[in-house]
Design an enzyme around this catalytic site. Sequence first.
Site, PDB file in Angstrom:
ATOM      1  N   ASN A   1      -3.412  -4.101  -7.876  1.00 16.79           N
ATOM      2  CA  ASN A   1      -3.437  -3.405  -6.598  1.00 16.79           C
ATOM      3  C   ASN A   1      -2.640  -4.099  -5.501  1.00 16.79           C
ATOM      4  O   ASN A   1      -2.164  -3.448  -4.568  1.00 16.79           O
ATOM      5  CB  ASN A   1      -4.889  -3.248  -6.142  1.00 16.79           C
TER       6      ASN A   1
ATOM      7  N   SER B   1      -0.285   2.521  -7.583  1.00 18.27           N
ATOM      8  CA  SER B   1       1.103   2.748  -7.188  1.00 18.27           C
ATOM      9  C   SER B   1       1.137   3.495  -5.860  1.00 18.27           C
ATOM     10  O   SER B   1       0.359   3.194  -4.953  1.00 18.27           O
ATOM     11  CB  SER B   1       1.837   3.525  -8.290  1.00 18.27           C
ATOM     12  N   SER B   2       1.998   4.484  -5.738  1.00 24.41           N
ATOM     13  CA  SER B   2       2.143   5.234  -4.490  1.00 24.41           C
ATOM     14  C   SER B   2       2.923   6.511  -4.763  1.00 24.41           C
ATOM     15  O   SER B   2       3.756   6.553  -5.681  1.00 24.41           O
ATOM     16  CB  SER B   2       2.897   4.385  -3.455  1.00 24.41           C
TER      17      SER B   2
ATOM     18  N   ARG C   1       0.545  -9.626 -18.761  1.00 21.60           N
ATOM     19  CA  ARG C   1       0.841 -10.518 -19.889  1.00 21.60           C
ATOM     20  C   ARG C   1      -0.235 -11.584 -20.048  1.00 21.60           C
ATOM     21  O   ARG C   1      -0.675 -11.890 -21.161  1.00 21.60           O
ATOM     22  CB  ARG C   1       2.205 -11.167 -19.666  1.00 21.60           C
TER      23      ARG C   1
ATOM     24  N   THR D   1      -5.386   2.394   5.973  1.00 23.46           N
ATOM     25  CA  THR D   1      -5.466   0.944   5.808  1.00 23.46           C
ATOM     26  C   THR D   1      -4.590   0.306   6.878  1.00 23.46           C
ATOM     27  O   THR D   1      -3.884   1.000   7.615  1.00 23.46           O
ATOM     28  CB  THR D   1      -4.954   0.519   4.432  1.00 23.46           C
TER      29      THR D   1
ATOM     30  N   ILE E   1      -7.454  -0.952   0.305  1.00 23.61           N
ATOM     31  CA  ILE E   1      -7.785  -0.244  -0.929  1.00 23.61           C
ATOM     32  C   ILE E   1      -8.424  -1.192  -1.932  1.00 23.61           C
ATOM     33  O   ILE E   1      -9.387  -0.840  -2.622  1.00 23.61           O
ATOM     34  CB  ILE E   1      -6.524   0.413  -1.518  1.00 23.61           C
TER      35      ILE E   1
ATOM     36  N   TYR F   1      10.520  -0.291  -1.553  1.00 22.76           N
ATOM     37  CA  TYR F   1       9.138   0.015  -1.928  1.00 22.76           C
ATOM     38  C   TYR F   1       9.104   1.031  -3.069  1.00 22.76           C
ATOM     39  O   TYR F   1       8.388   0.846  -4.062  1.00 22.76           O
ATOM     40  CB  TYR F   1       8.398   0.548  -0.705  1.00 22.76           C
TER      41      TYR F   1
ATOM     42  N   LYS G   1       7.630   0.305  -6.834  1.00 21.79           N
ATOM     43  CA  LYS G   1       6.522   1.089  -7.380  1.00 21.79           C
ATOM     44  C   LYS G   1       6.949   1.862  -8.626  1.00 21.79           C
ATOM     45  O   LYS G   1       6.175   1.981  -9.590  1.00 21.79           O
ATOM     46  CB  LYS G   1       5.985   2.048  -6.317  1.00 21.79           C
TER      47      LYS G   1
END
Length: 256
Positions: free
Chosen positions: A94, A146-147, A128, A195, A21, A160, A164
């Site tokens: 990402n 995110s997901s 930051r 992917t 991605i 996971y 996220k």
Amino acid sequence: MAERGPLTGRVALVTGGGRGIGAAITAELARAGAAVALTYRRDRAAAEELAGTLTGEGAAVLPVQASVEDPAASARAVEAAVAEFGGLDLLVSNAGIASRGLPVGETTAEEVSRLLAVHAVGPHQLVRAALPHLRRHARSDVVVVSSVAAGAWSAGGAPYAMAKAAAEAMAHVLAREERGNGVRVNIVAPGLVDTEMGRRLVRATREGADIRALDAGSPFGRVCTPQDVAAVVRALVDPACAYLTDQRVVVDGGTF
């Protein structure tokens, strides 16, 4: 040279931007005119090949080795982008890794900590480091990839999903904190994507099945591609999309 695009003059940093991605996002932004610094952790060859291809098309692309879980490395990546291109006004968080797919009762604290470091703590510190530069522009953007896992709560996916969800919480808070500084913050949440990570997931959960076997039962007759996700990121940072912040866009063909 590449033709002037709608993102000409903007400078982007895409973490995990050399494969999957992230590579699609890097290409989409670069071909729209942005100068792009992409980070990679280990696959230098893939990052440099992508950068070479895009540079050959007239784009400005800089590969930078940096692990998102290392705040010092993220800070160096930010400074490398600024030094190379003169500023930074577009940040795409990402980079990510998968969890092992174990139930909560079999998951170690070390795995949870690693996922949180990569998906939440690392991006927090990346933002930051980038904020002083982002605030210098009338408009800047942060996009957190995110997901749907942060909301689907599938069995075996606690580390996971937790990581996220934490990243999304950071994004929502950041959007409200930085709106007065011209920073737009949005979330893109893909479902299953074709992917390397997606193919591994399918093989692990469907007894070695190929991801292409899912095309017929997927929305629009195919599994989501990295380009589908990249196109949404690109749309969110388009000059015409100036009044949108603190939003979560799900890219899964309407299945979740």
